[in-house]
Design a protein around this motif. Structure first.
Motif, PDB file in Angstrom:
ATOM      1  N   LEU A  32     -49.056 -64.294  53.066  1.00  0.00           N
ATOM      2  CA  LEU A  32     -47.784 -64.324  53.752  1.00  0.00           C
ATOM      3  C   LEU A  32     -46.625 -63.907  52.752  1.00  0.00           C
ATOM      4  CD1 LEU A  32     -46.862 -65.381  56.571  1.00  0.00           C
ATOM      5  CD2 LEU A  32     -46.158 -67.308  55.447  1.00  0.00           C
ATOM      6  N   THR A  33     -45.700 -62.901  53.355  1.00  0.00           N
ATOM      7  CA  THR A  33     -44.621 -62.613  52.492  1.00  0.00           C
ATOM      8  C   THR A  33     -43.370 -62.963  53.452  1.00  0.00           C
ATOM      9  OG1 THR A  33     -44.778 -60.411  53.329  1.00  0.00           O
ATOM     10  CG2 THR A  33     -45.680 -60.719  51.034  1.00  0.00           C
ATOM     11  N   PRO A  34     -42.253 -63.352  53.099  1.00  0.00           N
ATOM     12  CA  PRO A  34     -41.896 -63.750  51.607  1.00  0.00           C
ATOM     13  C   PRO A  34     -42.576 -64.743  50.987  1.00  0.00           C
ATOM     14  CG  PRO A  34     -40.275 -64.396  52.896  1.00  0.00           C
ATOM     15  CD  PRO A  34     -41.318 -63.890  54.180  1.00  0.00           C
ATOM     16  N   GLY A  39     -43.784 -73.072  49.610  1.00  0.00           N
ATOM     17  CA  GLY A  39     -43.582 -74.493  49.589  1.00  0.00           C
ATOM     18  C   GLY A  39     -44.065 -75.180  50.905  1.00  0.00           C
ATOM     19  N   VAL A  40     -43.727 -74.466  51.935  1.00  0.00           N
ATOM     20  CA  VAL A  40     -43.635 -75.207  53.355  1.00  0.00           C
ATOM     21  C   VAL A  40     -45.485 -75.243  53.553  1.00  0.00           C
ATOM     22  CG1 VAL A  40     -43.845 -74.624  55.797  1.00  0.00           C
ATOM     23  CG2 VAL A  40     -41.647 -73.920  54.411  1.00  0.00           C
ATOM     24  N   PHE A  41     -46.195 -74.262  52.854  1.00  0.00           N
ATOM     25  CA  PHE A  41     -47.529 -74.425  53.073  1.00  0.00           C
ATOM     26  C   PHE A  41     -48.245 -75.460  52.145  1.00  0.00           C
ATOM     27  CE2 PHE A  41     -46.917 -70.780  55.424  1.00  0.00           C
ATOM     28  CZ  PHE A  41     -48.067 -70.616  56.273  1.00  0.00           C
TER      29      PHE A  41
ATOM     30  N   GLY B  12     -42.595 -56.086  49.509  1.00  0.00           N
ATOM     31  CA  GLY B  12     -42.235 -56.493  50.855  1.00  0.00           C
ATOM     32  C   GLY B  12     -41.507 -57.731  50.725  1.00  0.00           C
ATOM     33  N   ASP B  13     -41.027 -58.532  49.688  1.00  0.00           N
ATOM     34  CA  ASP B  13     -40.521 -59.755  50.064  1.00  0.00           C
ATOM     35  C   ASP B  13     -39.220 -59.816  50.185  1.00  0.00           C
ATOM     36  OD1 ASP B  13     -40.701 -62.542  49.584  1.00  0.00           O
ATOM     37  OD2 ASP B  13     -40.584 -62.466  47.320  1.00  0.00           O
ATOM     38  N   GLY B  14     -38.944 -59.428  51.507  1.00  0.00           N
ATOM     39  CA  GLY B  14     -37.593 -59.546  51.906  1.00  0.00           C
ATOM     40  C   GLY B  14     -37.506 -60.444  52.812  1.00  0.00           C
ATOM     41  N   ARG B  15     -36.617 -60.391  54.066  1.00  0.00           N
ATOM     42  CA  ARG B  15     -36.563 -61.233  55.160  1.00  0.00           C
ATOM     43  C   ARG B  15     -37.534 -61.267  56.135  1.00  0.00           C
ATOM     44  NH1 ARG B  15     -30.201 -60.952  56.824  1.00  0.00           N
ATOM     45  NH2 ARG B  15     -29.274 -61.271  54.658  1.00  0.00           N
ATOM     46  N   LYS B  16     -38.428 -59.954  56.238  1.00  0.00           N
ATOM     47  CA  LYS B  16     -39.512 -60.186  57.536  1.00  0.00           C
ATOM     48  C   LYS B  16     -40.739 -60.834  56.846  1.00  0.00           C
ATOM     49  CE  LYS B  16     -39.023 -55.478  59.768  1.00  0.00           C
ATOM     50  NZ  LYS B  16     -39.283 -54.256  59.905  1.00  0.00           N
ATOM     51  N   VAL B  17     -41.146 -61.650  57.860  1.00  0.00           N
ATOM     52  CA  VAL B  17     -42.510 -62.226  57.556  1.00  0.00           C
ATOM     53  C   VAL B  17     -43.532 -61.209  57.755  1.00  0.00           C
ATOM     54  CG1 VAL B  17     -43.715 -64.235  58.141  1.00  0.00           C
ATOM     55  CG2 VAL B  17     -41.267 -64.548  58.075  1.00  0.00           C
ATOM     56  N   LEU B  19     -48.266 -60.514  56.994  1.00  0.00           N
ATOM     57  CA  LEU B  19     -49.257 -60.786  56.287  1.00  0.00           C
ATOM     58  C   LEU B  19     -49.935 -59.701  55.695  1.00  0.00           C
ATOM     59  CD1 LEU B  19     -50.928 -63.068  59.128  1.00  0.00           C
ATOM     60  CD2 LEU B  19     -50.286 -63.982  57.001  1.00  0.00           C
ATOM     61  N   ARG B  20     -50.206 -59.780  54.290  1.00  0.00           N
ATOM     62  CA  ARG B  20     -50.950 -59.000  53.653  1.00  0.00           C
ATOM     63  C   ARG B  20     -52.272 -59.341  52.981  1.00  0.00           C
ATOM     64  NH1 ARG B  20     -47.776 -54.922  51.011  1.00  0.00           N
ATOM     65  NH2 ARG B  20     -45.931 -54.494  51.880  1.00  0.00           N
ATOM     66  N   LEU B  21     -53.108 -58.554  53.466  1.00  0.00           N
ATOM     67  CA  LEU B  21     -54.501 -59.034  52.905  1.00  0.00           C
ATOM     68  C   LEU B  21     -54.809 -58.695  51.534  1.00  0.00           C
ATOM     69  CD1 LEU B  21     -57.186 -58.026  55.901  1.00  0.00           C
ATOM     70  CD2 LEU B  21     -56.945 -60.233  54.711  1.00  0.00           C
ATOM     71  N   SER B  22     -54.267 -57.609  50.706  1.00  0.00           N
ATOM     72  CA  SER B  22     -54.365 -57.207  49.646  1.00  0.00           C
ATOM     73  C   SER B  22     -53.946 -58.573  48.680  1.00  0.00           C
ATOM     74  CB  SER B  22     -53.587 -56.124  49.258  1.00  0.00           C
ATOM     75  OG  SER B  22     -52.272 -56.045  49.726  1.00  0.00           O
ATOM     76  N   GLU B  23     -52.928 -59.255  49.200  1.00  0.00           N
ATOM     77  CA  GLU B  23     -52.561 -60.278  48.257  1.00  0.00           C
ATOM     78  C   GLU B  23     -53.588 -61.549  47.829  1.00  0.00           C
ATOM     79  OE1 GLU B  23     -49.207 -60.977  47.145  1.00  0.00           O
ATOM     80  OE2 GLU B  23     -49.179 -58.978  47.862  1.00  0.00           O
ATOM     81  N   LEU B  24     -54.763 -61.481  48.619  1.00  0.00           N
ATOM     82  CA  LEU B  24     -55.714 -62.509  48.235  1.00  0.00           C
ATOM     83  C   LEU B  24     -56.505 -62.041  47.052  1.00  0.00           C
ATOM     84  CD1 LEU B  24     -57.481 -62.748  51.835  1.00  0.00           C
ATOM     85  CD2 LEU B  24     -56.161 -64.593  50.490  1.00  0.00           C
ATOM     86  N   ARG B  25     -56.218 -60.888  46.543  1.00  0.00           N
ATOM     87  CA  ARG B  25     -57.022 -60.696  45.307  1.00  0.00           C
ATOM     88  C   ARG B  25     -56.147 -61.010  44.079  1.00  0.00           C
ATOM     89  NH1 ARG B  25     -57.068 -54.961  46.872  1.00  0.00           N
ATOM     90  NH2 ARG B  25     -58.211 -54.799  48.773  1.00  0.00           N
TER      91      ARG B  25
END
Lengths: 148, 141
Positions: A32-34, A39-41, B12-17, B19-25
């Motif tokens: 998840l981003t941002p 913390g919520v999780f 992409g750490d902005g206001r939009k929520v 899901l990025r699969l690549s972050e799992l690595r």
């Protein structure tokens, strides 16, 4: 002996399921981003979901209901923990601040457990049977008036 | 324990929520093992208490702050106490969602199938926590 074995199996199943659900929510938090939402999780219902599913499979819905009532108290304690942990962390550092806040969770939960046997706000569910209308009170005719 | 900010804000750490699969690595395998072990530990504790003292007492430990406790100490070590405090502040919204989760389960589990009750409770947790988080974040700006 059989009962003890069943209880051990129940605990082991809950533990394994809990590990899997914690991993699943951690993966979700990671994707998840941002990242500010991380913390919520830390307060996700991962352990609760795992435990309630196993409880329903082994002990049935009445135990799930009792667990949910207990969890309501635990969650209020968890909220108090978070509120008090922030200033305690700054004052006493990570370890002592977090441990002191844990004592607050313990005290809040013990008090809630003793004072709220039905959970928060005495939440009523269908498990608490409503008073039955039968047998209905017989309609009594007014006593005869004897003019004197 | 929680998603970390290793190199500052993630792409992409902005206001939009999103899901990025690549972050799992990103996290090392050891981190996943620690998370799994903590999940096992807390769930086993709740299970043992439930067996010894009944399901209502066991239920208290379904909202035990062990995972946050572990996260706080790790984050404080790696990123400082201030960042750990911010994670705890974020977790406050998650705990309010947990109260909603438990109330929804208690209200619906005897009326609905278990899967539906737990699904709605989980959605309640997500909606409550994220909505409160968003509302408070917006108010602070």
């Amino acid at each position: 002996m059989g009962e003890v074995t069943d209880q051990i199996v129940e605990v082991v199943l809950k533990a394994l399921a809990g590990g899997v659900f914690v991993l699943a929510f951690a993966a979700l938090a990671e994707m998840l981003t941002p990242k500010r939402l991380a913390g919520v999780f830390c307060a996700a219902p991962s352990v609760a979901l795992a435990s309630l599913i196993v409880t329903a499979g082994i002990a049935g819905v009445p135990d799930v209901l009792a667990s949910a009532r207990g969890m309501q108290i635990g969650a209020v304690g968890f909220t108090l923990y978070c509120l008090i942990a922030v200033p305690l962390l700054r004052r006493w550092g990570a370890w002592w601040g977090a441990l002191a806040a844990l004592a607050v969770w313990g005290a809040a939960v013990a008090a809630g457990y003793a004072l709220a046997p039905q959970g928060l706000l005495s939440v009523r569910t269908t498990a608490v049977p409503a008073p039955l209308p039968w047998p209905a009170a017989p309609e009594l005719s007014p006593p005869p008036v004897h003019p004197s | 324990m929680s998603a970390r900010r290793d190199d500052g804000p993630a792409p992409g750490d902005g206001r939009k929520v999103r899901l990025r699969l690549s972050e799992l690595r990103r996290p090392p395998r050891r981190d996943w093992a620690v998370r799994f072990a903590f999940g096992i530990g807390v769930s086993a504790l709740a299970g043992v208490v439930s067996v010894l003292a009944g399901p209502r007492a066991g239920g208290l430990f379904l909202a035990f702050p062990a995972i946050l406790l572990a996260s706080v100490t790790l984050v404080a070590k790696e990123e400082g106490v201030r960042q750990a405090g911010q994670d705890v502040a974020g977790a406050t919204f998650g705990t309010l969602g947990l109260i909603g989760f438990a109330v929804v389960v208690a209200l619906t589990v005897t009326l609905w199938p278990l899967w539906l009750s737990l699904t709605i409770a989980t959605l309640t947790w997500a909606a409550l926590s994220l909505a409160l988080y968003a509302a408070v974040t917006r108010l602070r700006r």
